[in-house]
Enzyme design. Structure first.
Site, PDB file in Angstrom:
ATOM      1  N   ALA A  77      38.092  40.121  63.078  1.00 34.83           N
ATOM      2  CA  ALA A  77      37.914  41.215  64.044  1.00 34.83           C
ATOM      3  C   ALA A  77      39.207  41.965  64.310  1.00 34.83           C
ATOM      4  CB  ALA A  77      37.367  40.654  65.352  1.00 34.83           C
ATOM      5  N   LYS A  81      28.000  58.640  27.251  1.00 37.57           N
ATOM      6  CA  LYS A  81      27.511  58.452  28.615  1.00 37.57           C
ATOM      7  C   LYS A  81      26.002  58.292  28.608  1.00 37.57           C
ATOM      8  CE  LYS A  81      25.689  61.365  31.173  1.00 37.57           C
ATOM      9  NZ  LYS A  81      25.249  62.580  31.870  1.00 37.57           N
ATOM     10  N   ASN A 115      24.855  58.530  11.049  1.00 30.37           N
ATOM     11  CA  ASN A 115      26.233  58.956  10.884  1.00 30.37           C
ATOM     12  C   ASN A 115      26.430  60.246  11.672  1.00 30.37           C
ATOM     13  OD1 ASN A 115      28.772  59.859   9.876  1.00 30.37           O
ATOM     14  ND2 ASN A 115      28.467  58.467   8.161  1.00 30.37           N
ATOM     15  N   ARG A 127      31.138  55.680  29.336  1.00 27.58           N
ATOM     16  CA  ARG A 127      30.795  55.848  30.753  1.00 27.58           C
ATOM     17  C   ARG A 127      29.506  55.093  31.082  1.00 27.58           C
ATOM     18  NH1 ARG A 127      30.637  61.989  31.096  1.00 27.58           N
ATOM     19  NH2 ARG A 127      29.807  61.513  33.167  1.00 27.58           N
ATOM     20  N   ARG A 163      49.344  45.963  60.835  1.00 22.41           N
ATOM     21  CA  ARG A 163      50.482  46.001  59.914  1.00 22.41           C
ATOM     22  C   ARG A 163      50.117  46.531  58.527  1.00 22.41           C
ATOM     23  NH1 ARG A 163      52.011  39.881  61.379  1.00 22.41           N
ATOM     24  NH2 ARG A 163      49.846  39.933  62.073  1.00 22.41           N
ATOM     25  N   ALA A 221      26.755  70.778   8.486  1.00 23.11           N
ATOM     26  CA  ALA A 221      27.948  70.925   9.324  1.00 23.11           C
ATOM     27  C   ALA A 221      27.962  72.288   9.986  1.00 23.11           C
ATOM     28  CB  ALA A 221      29.196  70.744   8.468  1.00 23.11           C
TER      29      ALA A 221
HETATM   30  C1  UD1 Z   1      47.406  33.123  62.733  1.00 21.45           C
HETATM   31  C2  UD1 Z   1      47.682  31.844  63.530  1.00 21.45           C
HETATM   32  C3  UD1 Z   1      48.956  31.214  63.003  1.00 21.45           C
HETATM   33  C4  UD1 Z   1      48.805  30.917  61.512  1.00 21.45           C
HETATM   34  C5  UD1 Z   1      48.415  32.175  60.746  1.00 21.45           C
HETATM   35  C6  UD1 Z   1      48.053  31.807  59.329  1.00 21.45           C
HETATM   36  C7  UD1 Z   1      46.798  32.179  65.786  1.00 21.45           C
HETATM   37  C8  UD1 Z   1      47.131  32.458  67.201  1.00 21.45           C
HETATM   38  N1  UD1 Z   1      47.827  32.155  64.925  1.00 21.45           N
HETATM   39  O1  UD1 Z   1      48.488  33.995  62.974  1.00 21.45           O
HETATM   40  O2  UD1 Z   1      49.260  30.007  63.705  1.00 21.45           O
HETATM   41  O3  UD1 Z   1      50.033  30.388  60.999  1.00 21.45           O
HETATM   42  O4  UD1 Z   1      47.260  32.794  61.355  1.00 21.45           O
HETATM   43  O5  UD1 Z   1      47.853  32.949  58.566  1.00 21.45           O
HETATM   44  O6  UD1 Z   1      45.659  31.945  65.475  1.00 21.45           O
HETATM   45  N2  UD1 Z   1      41.403  37.897  64.595  1.00 21.45           N
HETATM   46  C9  UD1 Z   1      40.206  38.085  65.250  1.00 21.45           C
HETATM   47  N3  UD1 Z   1      40.212  38.386  66.569  1.00 21.45           N
HETATM   48  C10 UD1 Z   1      41.358  38.477  67.298  1.00 21.45           C
HETATM   49  C11 UD1 Z   1      42.586  38.276  66.623  1.00 21.45           C
HETATM   50  C12 UD1 Z   1      42.582  37.974  65.272  1.00 21.45           C
HETATM   51  O7  UD1 Z   1      39.137  38.017  64.652  1.00 21.45           O
HETATM   52  O8  UD1 Z   1      41.271  38.740  68.504  1.00 21.45           O
HETATM   53  C13 UD1 Z   1      41.386  37.603  63.163  1.00 21.45           C
HETATM   54  C14 UD1 Z   1      42.179  38.589  62.339  1.00 21.45           C
HETATM   55  O9  UD1 Z   1      41.350  39.645  61.907  1.00 21.45           O
HETATM   56  C15 UD1 Z   1      42.689  37.735  61.198  1.00 21.45           C
HETATM   57  C16 UD1 Z   1      42.760  36.336  61.778  1.00 21.45           C
HETATM   58  O10 UD1 Z   1      41.996  36.350  62.960  1.00 21.45           O
HETATM   59  O11 UD1 Z   1      41.813  37.738  60.101  1.00 21.45           O
HETATM   60  C17 UD1 Z   1      44.176  35.914  62.098  1.00 21.45           C
HETATM   61  O12 UD1 Z   1      44.757  36.848  62.999  1.00 21.45           O
HETATM   62  P1  UD1 Z   1      46.230  37.367  62.830  1.00 21.45           P
HETATM   63  O13 UD1 Z   1      46.526  38.312  63.908  1.00 21.45           O
HETATM   64  O14 UD1 Z   1      46.475  37.803  61.436  1.00 21.45           O
HETATM   65  O15 UD1 Z   1      47.019  36.007  63.114  1.00 21.45           O
HETATM   66  P2  UD1 Z   1      48.465  35.587  62.631  1.00 21.45           P
HETATM   67  O16 UD1 Z   1      49.483  36.243  63.486  1.00 21.45           O
HETATM   68  O17 UD1 Z   1      48.583  35.791  61.183  1.00 21.45           O
HETATM   69 CA    CA Z   2      47.363  36.746  59.647  1.00 19.47          CA
END
Ligand code: UD1
Ligand code: CA
Length: 478
Positions: free
Chosen positions: A10, A350, A376, A332, A15, A422
């Site tokens: 979610a 295609k 051919n 294609r 980043r 041809a």
């Molecule tokens: C998280 C872990 C961290 C671990 C790392 C591994 C936590 C607090 N930290 O950090 O310890 O080393 O993953 O990759 O869990 N997501 C949601 N809802 C939210 C927030 C995040 O569904 O409210 C999902 C994101 O879409 C993502 C995953 O959870 O797919 C991880 O979230 P992210 O923010 O990437 O966590 P990290 O900082 O990487």
């Molecule tokens: Ca992550």
């Protein structure tokens, strides 16, 4: 026993700096979330839930039918996401596996072994961990003097001493559902990111004296999460190497792994050779002993046994056994080549079927056509399939011979064994075995050049050569 998996997807993926949700970013042509769902494939589940939020319509559309979706909006942290998923799952399952949607390098075998270890130990929680040379950005596993886990601390909340720890949380856990539900209700967002951390739930279980196991990943690269595009290409490079290694061990020669891209769902039979600079994607399948590349860019394309495909772009095409395609061919969608077909230089095909042993050696466009076997097709032949409004079909029956530089104005049919002279522009069907000539008849005009020079000498005294080279009219009126 009830077993449920929850995939966290979610988050906004800030980043990535992208309009597209992070879990939809592709690696080797397949979206990140596809790898994660596939990694769940070695365990029997009573439910697989994906927590979605940011641009959830996109994610749900891309994975409709592959999982159930749970909405978390706004994203208040990984702990909050799991809490919402648990609510939707009904009574807490005995085994609840949680994994990040941004971890495409996890293997199905690893998840299977983690679940097995967790259930065998009857643990409250089992946390997958890895030792990384560069642990930056990950949650660290903090242990006491006796080496017992005491908690997981996120990078942003860590002291320099904790940051020095190289053992990280992989973002893959198994929980005893009822214990987790309780721990989640105790979460508070009192941290640097003001989020509900799932990792804090592990801390709560530990503080209460519950059994928490650490599951060390034998391959630490599986722990790698993808947070930005730099990590995306790094993860893709690891996947690429893994896939190529798998094919090498299965008896496929990959001439130059460094320049070769093979997607995760590509199938290649033993004794095939994939040459430098090739890119095989989607559901591409390569038959035994086929010789593909250099520089074959194939998507969803089937290459028959023993076929050769050099310097070619193909998408949604099928190349029959023993056929020879390229260099510089473009196949294609809807192209179906039979066995031992020859498609040569600068040929585009295609939405057409081409029969066994037919030759399209050079400079040809075949679109919306049914070409028989043993045909051919001379250099420069073009199916004129489009009249500006609609596409029309061309049919060339078995054994026909199409002379060079022919236009076939569709809809049109050239009969079995027929010849087309041809330079013809064929507008009417050609009967079986007939010869069609549809071009202007040549007329030679003896002494023409000398008469022309004389004319210009009289008029202007300009040089004869110049006068002739500028001449444009008075030609073949046939
Ligand atoms: C998280 C872990 C961290 C671990 C790392 C591994 C936590 C607090 N930290 O950090 O310890 O080393 O993953 O990759 O869990 N997501 C949601 N809802 C939210 C927030 C995040 O569904 O409210 C999902 C994101 O879409 C993502 C995953 O959870 O797919 C991880 O979230 P992210 O923010 O990437 O966590 P990290 O900082 O990487
Ligand atoms: Ca992550």
């Amino acid at each position: 026993m009830k077993r449920v998996a929850v995939v966290l997807a979610a988050g906004k993926g800030t980043r990535m700096r992208s309009e597209r949700p992070k879990v939809l970013h592709p690696l080797l042509g397949k979206p990140m979330l596809g790898y994660v769902l596939e990694a769940l494939g070695a365990v029997r589940w009573d439910g697989v839930f994906v927590v979605v939020g940011h641009r959830r319509e996109w994610v749900e559309a891309a994975f409709a039918g592959a999982a159930s979706f749970v909405v978390q909006d706004p994203p208040l942290g990984t702990g909050d996401a799991v809490k919402i998923a648990l609510k939707q799952a009904g009574a807490p399952p005995e085994t609840l596996v949680v994994l990040n949607g941004d971890a495409p390098l996890l293997r199905a075998e690893t998840i299977r072994r983690l679940v097995e270890a967790h259930e065998a130990a009857s643990a409250a929680a089992t946390v997958a961990a890895a030792r990384l040379d560069d642990p930056t950005g990950y949650g660290r596993l903090v242990r006491d003097d006796d080496g017992r886990l005491v908690g997981i601390v996120e990078e942003k909340d860590a002291t320099p001493a904790v940051r020095a720890i190289r053992e990280v949380n992989a973002g893959l856990y198994a929980f005893f559902g009822p214990a987790l539900a309780e721990a989640l209700s105790a979460l508070r967002p009192d941290n640097a990111q003001q989020e509900y951390y799932l990792t804090d739930a592990v801390g709560h279980l530990l503080a209460r004296g519950a059994a928490v196991e650490v599951f060390p990943l034998s391959d630490p690269t599986e722990a790698r999460g993808v947070n930005d595009r730099r990590e995306l290409v790094e993860a893709e490079a690891i996947l690429r190497r893994r896939i190529i290694e798998r094919h090498l061990l299965a008896g496929v020669t990959v001439e130059d792994p460094a320049s070769t891209w093979i997607g995760p769902d590509v199938e290649i039979a033993a004794d095939a050779i994939i040459r430098a600079g090739s890119r095989l994607m989607g559901r591409t399948r390569v038959g035994e002993g086929a010789d593909v590349g250099p520089y074959a860019d194939l998507t969803d394309t089937e290459v028959g046994a023993g076929a050769r495909v050099r310097y070619t772009v193909a998408e949604g095409a099928a190349i029959g056994a023993g056929s020879d395609v390229g260099p510089y061919a473009h196949l294609r969608p809807g192209t179906r080549l039979g066995r031992t077909v020859r498609v040569g230089n600068f040929v585009e095909v295609k939405n057409s079927t081409v029969g066994d042993g037919t030759k399209l050696p050079h400079l040809t466009y075949i679109g919306d056509a049914t070409v028989g076997s043993g045909v051919n097709v001379g250099c420069g032949t073009i199916t004129v399939n489009y009249d500006g409004v609609a596409k029309h079909r061309t049919v060339i029956e078995d054994g026909a011979f199409i002379g060079c530089n022919t236009n076939l104005i569709a809809p049109v049919r050239v009969g079995a064994g027929a010849y087309v002279a041809a330079g013809s522009t064929i507008t009417d069907d050609v009967p079986d075995g007939a010869l069609a000539i549809a071009r202007a008849r040549q007329a030679n005009k003896p002494g023409y050049a000398e008469r022309l020079r004389a004319k210009f000498r009289d008029r202007s005294g300009r040089s004869a050569g110049e006068a002739v080279s500028h001449h444009g009219g008075e030609g073949n009126e046939g």
